[in-house]
Design a protein around this motif. Structure first.
Motif, PDB file in Angstrom:
ATOM      1  N   UNK A   1       0.769  -1.163  -0.032  1.00  0.00           N
ATOM      2  CA  UNK A   1       0.074  -0.027   0.206  1.00  0.00           C
ATOM      3  C   UNK A   1       0.901   1.189   0.006  1.00  0.00           C
ATOM      4  N   UNK A   2       0.035   2.350  -0.331  1.00  0.00           N
ATOM      5  CA  UNK A   2       0.815   3.619  -0.303  1.00  0.00           C
ATOM      6  C   UNK A   2       1.239   4.158   0.994  1.00  0.00           C
ATOM      7  N   UNK A   3       2.211   5.122   1.202  1.00  0.00           N
ATOM      8  CA  UNK A   3       2.612   5.678   2.431  1.00  0.00           C
ATOM      9  C   UNK A   3       1.545   6.703   2.823  1.00  0.00           C
ATOM     10  N   UNK A   4       0.881   7.282   1.867  1.00  0.00           N
ATOM     11  CA  UNK A   4      -0.142   8.272   2.253  1.00  0.00           C
ATOM     12  C   UNK A   4      -1.169   7.426   2.877  1.00  0.00           C
TER      13      UNK A   4
ATOM     14  N   UNK B   1       7.592   1.797  -2.983  1.00  0.00           N
ATOM     15  CA  UNK B   1       7.736   2.551  -4.342  1.00  0.00           C
ATOM     16  C   UNK B   1       8.701   3.386  -4.059  1.00  0.00           C
ATOM     17  N   UNK B   2       9.162   3.658  -2.879  1.00  0.00           N
ATOM     18  CA  UNK B   2      10.096   4.640  -2.497  1.00  0.00           C
ATOM     19  C   UNK B   2       9.448   6.084  -2.231  1.00  0.00           C
ATOM     20  N   UNK B   3       8.267   6.150  -2.002  1.00  0.00           N
ATOM     21  CA  UNK B   3       7.338   7.569  -1.760  1.00  0.00           C
ATOM     22  C   UNK B   3       7.369   7.608   0.018  1.00  0.00           C
ATOM     23  N   UNK B   4       7.678   8.803   0.196  1.00  0.00           N
ATOM     24  CA  UNK B   4       7.423   9.235   1.478  1.00  0.00           C
ATOM     25  C   UNK B   4       6.226   9.948   1.765  1.00  0.00           C
ATOM     26  N   UNK B   5       5.583   9.773   3.106  1.00  0.00           N
ATOM     27  CA  UNK B   5       4.450  10.622   3.130  1.00  0.00           C
ATOM     28  C   UNK B   5       4.849  11.183   4.771  1.00  0.00           C
TER      29      UNK B   5
ATOM     30  N   UNK C   1      10.933  13.251  -1.560  1.00  0.00           N
ATOM     31  CA  UNK C   1      11.458  11.874  -1.828  1.00  0.00           C
ATOM     32  C   UNK C   1      12.935  11.973  -1.900  1.00  0.00           C
ATOM     33  N   UNK C   2      13.533  13.230  -2.199  1.00  0.00           N
ATOM     34  CA  UNK C   2      15.052  13.411  -2.469  1.00  0.00           C
ATOM     35  C   UNK C   2      15.564  13.237  -1.222  1.00  0.00           C
ATOM     36  N   UNK C   3      15.073  13.467   0.130  1.00  0.00           N
ATOM     37  CA  UNK C   3      15.527  13.899   1.211  1.00  0.00           C
ATOM     38  C   UNK C   3      14.802  12.797   2.309  1.00  0.00           C
ATOM     39  N   UNK C   4      14.003  13.238   2.821  1.00  0.00           N
ATOM     40  CA  UNK C   4      13.219  12.714   3.990  1.00  0.00           C
ATOM     41  C   UNK C   4      11.773  13.367   4.207  1.00  0.00           C
ATOM     42  N   UNK C   5      11.299  12.553   5.118  1.00  0.00           N
ATOM     43  CA  UNK C   5       9.955  13.075   5.510  1.00  0.00           C
ATOM     44  C   UNK C   5       9.749  13.523   7.087  1.00  0.00           C
ATOM     45  N   UNK C   6       9.264  14.625   7.660  1.00  0.00           N
ATOM     46  CA  UNK C   6       9.461  14.660   9.131  1.00  0.00           C
ATOM     47  C   UNK C   6       7.997  15.273   9.505  1.00  0.00           C
ATOM     48  N   UNK C   7       7.713  14.826  10.743  1.00  0.00           N
ATOM     49  CA  UNK C   7       6.616  15.441  11.583  1.00  0.00           C
ATOM     50  C   UNK C   7       7.014  16.047  12.813  1.00  0.00           C
TER      51      UNK C   7
ATOM     52  N   UNK D   1      15.243   8.833   2.496  1.00  0.00           N
ATOM     53  CA  UNK D   1      14.565   7.990   1.390  1.00  0.00           C
ATOM     54  C   UNK D   1      15.184   6.629   1.282  1.00  0.00           C
ATOM     55  N   UNK D   2      16.194   6.259   2.097  1.00  0.00           N
ATOM     56  CA  UNK D   2      16.761   5.026   2.132  1.00  0.00           C
ATOM     57  C   UNK D   2      16.170   4.126   3.326  1.00  0.00           C
ATOM     58  N   UNK D   3      15.413   4.745   4.077  1.00  0.00           N
ATOM     59  CA  UNK D   3      14.744   3.931   5.005  1.00  0.00           C
ATOM     60  C   UNK D   3      15.096   4.158   6.459  1.00  0.00           C
ATOM     61  N   UNK D   4      16.211   5.104   6.889  1.00  0.00           N
ATOM     62  CA  UNK D   4      16.704   5.336   8.015  1.00  0.00           C
ATOM     63  C   UNK D   4      15.813   6.157   8.689  1.00  0.00           C
ATOM     64  N   UNK D   5      15.439   5.868  10.051  1.00  0.00           N
ATOM     65  CA  UNK D   5      14.564   6.314  10.852  1.00  0.00           C
ATOM     66  C   UNK D   5      15.123   7.131  12.029  1.00  0.00           C
ATOM     67  N   UNK D   6      14.630   8.405  12.585  1.00  0.00           N
ATOM     68  CA  UNK D   6      15.261   8.975  13.593  1.00  0.00           C
ATOM     69  C   UNK D   6      14.144   9.657  14.359  1.00  0.00           C
ATOM     70  N   UNK D   7      14.380   9.388  15.832  1.00  0.00           N
ATOM     71  CA  UNK D   7      13.590  10.324  16.772  1.00  0.00           C
ATOM     72  C   UNK D   7      14.640  11.074  17.301  1.00  0.00           C
TER      73      UNK D   7
END
Length: 346
Positions: free
Chosen positions: A75-78, A221-225, A255-261, A315-321
């Motif tokens: 499924x989609x990240x969205x 699919x490499x899409x970040x939301x 998608x070139x960099x990251x997603x942030x909340x 974009x490579x799946x690295x996760x950060x808090x």
């Protein structure tokens, strides 16, 4: 003499390289991944009962598994972000949706935003009082309107036109949040200072935990939301709006960099454009996600007195808090299904 000088030049280069921040990794860490937060602030184990702690951990796990299953099945990240945030918006534990804090007028005003990294599309809503799931309204605004942000009554009209679930404002009442407002109001009876505020009021905001919820996901699919939803801060007045619905401050995805909340004291996050700044450091300075979030939260934000933190996936799946408070309700799952749920600073 030349050899002597060459030796010192080499030493200088080696030491300099050691102090350089880590560059963005191009190695794929996770094919897909998801992270969530339920707010950051003065969250101390000594103030938490075992029952309450377990309740938070259980709800965080429930929420993130919803998004994980969507991602695992292609499924989609969205979809993953929206459905995951629904779980937290529907819980009275968090300051979003059902658990939203009260305004000075004893109402609830809800904000949310969502952004997709493949096309930099975004939607946001501020100050709605009758939409059950503001994150879904933010998505509708993104997908079904020419606008990025709607607010107040107009946003509610749009939500009704698009068939979203509308509730009586009383749905958002919770005794815990209402009692918190009354405590703040009692303190506000103190003599006002020359700025029209009281020291008690400032202390209440600084010491309270920020229950904003958020989610960032990377799909196959490499899409970040990225998405964020909140009720704001207790006793807010004048239709105050924080960072959560502000694209680039509370939410950002590329998608070139990251997603942030983001979560925390919104005024500071707006001033620093925190979520976008992290992406910009990665894009323009080639910093890793870890170093970019650390520089923004631990240095830039702290320098101007801001409290809070962020969750992020690159974009490579690295996760950060990354947070500068005593704790953050948070959870993560990678493509191997490994689950991590934490509350306190380690």
């Amino acid at each position: 003499m030349k050899d002597f000088l060459l030796f010192f030049v080499l030493i200088f280069i080696v030491l300099g390289c050691k102090n350089e921040p880590k560059k963005t990794s191009e190695v794929k860490t996770n094919e897909f991944a998801i992270v969530i937060h339920g707010g950051a602030g003065t969250i101390l184990k000594k103030n938490m009962t075992p029952e309450k702690e377990q309740a938070y951990k259980t709800k965080l796990e429930e929420a993130i598994k919803v998004g994980y299953d969507i991602l695992k099945n292609g499924g989609s990240s969205m979809d993953a972000v929206e459905k995951t945030i629904h779980v937290m918006e529907n819980s009275p534990l968090f300051n979003a949706g059902k658990g939203a804090v009260f305004t000075n007028e004893e109402t609830n005003e809800l904000d949310a935003s969502i952004m997709t990294g493949n096309d930099l599309n975004a939607g946001a809503v501020a100050g709605v009082k009758d939409v059950k799931n503001p994150i879904s309204l933010a998505r509708k605004i993104m997908e079904n309107s020419p606008h990025v942000m709607l607010s107040g009554k107009g946003a509610s009209v749009f939500a009704k036109e698009k068939g979203l679930e509308i509730v009586n404002p009383s749905y958002f009442y919770t005794e815990n949040r209402f009692n918190s407002l009354q405590r703040v109001k009692e303190k506000m009876k103190a003599e006002l200072d020359h700025d029209g505020k009281t020291a008690f009021y400032d202390a209440e905001i600084k010491d309270s935990k920020f229950g904003t919820v958020g989610c960032v996901a990377l799909d196959k699919n490499g899409n970040i939301t990225a998405g964020t939803s909140t009720g704001g801060i207790t006793n807010k007045r004048w239709n105050r709006i924080g960072d959560s619905p502000i694209i680039g401050a509370g939410t950002y995805a590329n998608n070139k960099t990251c997603g942030v909340s983001s979560t925390g004291w919104g005024e500071y996050f707006i001033r620093l454009n925190v979520a976008h700044d992290i992406s910009a450091l990665m894009e323009y300075k080639n910093l890793s996600l870890k170093d970019a979030t650390k520089e923004v939260i631990q240095q830039k934000l702290t320098k101007i007195g801001g409290d809070g933190g962020v969750i992020a996936i690159d974009k490579n799946g690295n996760m950060v808090f990354e947070f500068n408070t005593a704790g953050m309700y948070r959870a993560s799952m990678n493509d191997k299904g490994e689950l991590g749920v934490k509350i306190y600073k380690e």
